[in-house]
Write a protein that holds these residues in place. Sequence first.
Motif, short mmCIF file in Angstrom:
data_model
loop_
_atom_site.label_atom_id
_atom_site.label_comp_id
_atom_site.label_asym_id
_atom_site.label_seq_id
_atom_site.Cartn_x
_atom_site.Cartn_y
_atom_site.Cartn_z
N ALA A 252 -10.84 -7.70 -1.38
CA ALA A 252 -11.56 -6.74 -0.55
C ALA A 252 -11.99 -7.31 0.79
N GLY A 253 -12.07 -8.63 0.91
CA GLY A 253 -12.66 -9.25 2.09
C GLY A 253 -11.91 -8.99 3.38
N HIS A 254 -10.57 -8.99 3.33
CA HIS A 254 -9.80 -8.80 4.56
C HIS A 254 -10.08 -7.44 5.19
N THR A 255 -10.10 -6.42 4.35
CA THR A 255 -10.35 -5.07 4.88
C THR A 255 -11.81 -4.92 5.29
N GLN A 256 -12.73 -5.56 4.58
CA GLN A 256 -14.13 -5.54 4.99
C GLN A 256 -14.28 -6.14 6.39
N ALA A 257 -13.55 -7.21 6.66
CA ALA A 257 -13.61 -7.83 7.98
C ALA A 257 -13.11 -6.86 9.05
N ALA A 258 -12.07 -6.11 8.73
CA ALA A 258 -11.54 -5.13 9.68
C ALA A 258 -12.57 -4.04 9.96
N TYR A 259 -13.21 -3.53 8.92
CA TYR A 259 -14.23 -2.51 9.12
C TYR A 259 -15.46 -3.07 9.85
N ALA A 260 -15.80 -4.32 9.56
CA ALA A 260 -16.92 -4.95 10.28
C ALA A 260 -16.62 -5.03 11.77
N LEU A 261 -15.39 -5.42 12.10
CA LEU A 261 -14.99 -5.47 13.50
C LEU A 261 -15.01 -4.09 14.13
N SER A 262 -14.51 -3.10 13.40
CA SER A 262 -14.51 -1.74 13.90
C SER A 262 -15.91 -1.28 14.26
N SER A 263 -16.86 -1.53 13.37
CA SER A 263 -18.25 -1.14 13.61
C SER A 263 -18.83 -1.87 14.80
N SER A 264 -18.57 -3.18 14.89
CA SER A 264 -19.10 -3.98 16.00
C SER A 264 -18.52 -3.55 17.33
N THR B 242 -15.25 -17.97 16.68
CA THR B 242 -16.14 -16.80 16.73
C THR B 242 -16.94 -16.58 15.45
N GLY B 243 -16.62 -17.33 14.40
CA GLY B 243 -17.16 -16.97 13.09
C GLY B 243 -16.38 -15.81 12.52
N ILE B 244 -16.48 -15.61 11.21
CA ILE B 244 -15.81 -14.48 10.57
C ILE B 244 -16.67 -13.24 10.76
N PRO B 245 -16.10 -12.14 11.22
CA PRO B 245 -16.92 -10.95 11.49
C PRO B 245 -17.46 -10.32 10.21
N MET C 78 -21.73 -10.97 17.05
CA MET C 78 -20.84 -10.03 17.73
C MET C 78 -19.72 -10.73 18.49
N GLN C 79 -19.57 -12.04 18.32
CA GLN C 79 -18.64 -12.77 19.17
C GLN C 79 -17.19 -12.33 18.97
N SER C 80 -16.79 -12.05 17.73
CA SER C 80 -15.41 -11.62 17.49
C SER C 80 -15.12 -10.33 18.25
N ALA C 81 -16.02 -9.36 18.14
CA ALA C 81 -15.82 -8.09 18.84
C ALA C 81 -15.84 -8.28 20.34
N LYS C 82 -16.73 -9.14 20.84
CA LYS C 82 -16.78 -9.41 22.28
C LYS C 82 -15.45 -10.00 22.76
N SER C 83 -14.88 -10.89 21.97
CA SER C 83 -13.60 -11.51 22.36
C SER C 83 -12.48 -10.48 22.44
N ILE C 84 -12.49 -9.52 21.52
CA ILE C 84 -11.46 -8.47 21.54
C ILE C 84 -11.65 -7.57 22.77
N ILE C 85 -12.89 -7.24 23.09
CA ILE C 85 -13.14 -6.44 24.29
C ILE C 85 -12.70 -7.19 25.55
N GLU C 86 -12.93 -8.50 25.57
CA GLU C 86 -12.46 -9.31 26.71
C GLU C 86 -10.94 -9.25 26.83
N MET C 87 -10.24 -9.28 25.69
CA MET C 87 -8.78 -9.15 25.72
C MET C 87 -8.37 -7.79 26.27
N LEU C 88 -9.09 -6.74 25.88
CA LEU C 88 -8.81 -5.40 26.40
C LEU C 88 -8.98 -5.37 27.92
N GLU C 89 -10.04 -5.99 28.40
CA GLU C 89 -10.30 -6.00 29.85
C GLU C 89 -9.22 -6.79 30.58
#
Length: 377
Positions: free
Chosen positions: A15-27, A177-180, A360-371
Amino acid sequence: MNKKRVLLLSEGFGAGHTQAAYALSSSLRKLSPDVNTKVMELGSFLNPRVAPLIITAYKKTITSQPRLIGMMYKYQYKKSLNRFTTLALHRIFYTHTRDVVRQLRPDIIVCTHPIPSAVISRLKRLGVTVPLCTVITDYDAHGTWISPEVDQFLVSTPEVKHKLMRRNVPSSKIQVTGIPVHPSFWEHPSKDSIRVKFQLNDMPTVLVMAGGWGIISDDVINDYLAQWSDRIQVIFCLGSNDKALHKMESNPQYKHPNIHIFGFVREIDQLMEISDVLVTKPGGMTCSEGLSKGIPMLFHLPIPGQEEENSQYFTSLGLGETITSVDVMKKWVHKLIYEYQQIGNDRQENLETIAKYHPMQSAKSIIEMLEQNKVTS
């Protein structure tokens, strides 16, 4: 203004992999109103008949032959998924993956499991240009995560970063970034309100988690904890294992006002908040959630491979201990009864130490990639 689209891909192997995906989605959505997210377990979505059979077989192997899982982990440790394997995966499960990407038109693809990461990597070799970010959801760097087509790796610790670099992944492609985990794990709501909500008592408390699949089962440990139910409160969370739930509920030994038995619980963050010790399988996601709460963790029968690595990492930091015998449980029950204040003090120190993990570092890194992609596209 068009919102940026983030496609988060996982698989149902634990369950952990998908939980990480949903955690990222929320963040991501919490950080930016200009981001749309979609989470998919790719195999289950594209092949809903075959994927559950494979996942069920994997689950049975974990419970009946964990040493085999460990042997496979070590055999493949330094190897990525080779092109033949990814081609086979692509043809068996993901022949429509390219169509999914074309239909959803994501601005970035984030993978929290090595299989979709390998498949998207193959699509990138075949011409797909969407940036790929892979989030390694363990405290180790197994070779199956690694592919040169990954544009950015988000990893749990500096040690994992160094392991990737030793396998020729450029430092510029790796961020620690730590695990989200879901943002709720970093919050500290009223303990009194949580106890009222779950009808719990204000007393030393042990939380026993079976994980989403409910595969932890140790009658010796469970029975030992039940013997102390006059002095400590025990919360059993058995996940989706209805058989284990009914068995425990029908056992007179567990019919005590200080013993609470739950199946699948979404508010695990709240149960961790009011608990003093966590007994769990050392999956990467559960360990990260426990880390965010500063709760001392006792690791139950780590599966050889990544769970052993996770257990060793947290034990080395003094944040956990492997249950090698019932004597470990005896020691912690003694602490709960006679050194309760010290457990609370140690937990507060843990919370101060983990502030560096930046929730929130993982999510911040993804937003930086988007930018960055917006600037260069």
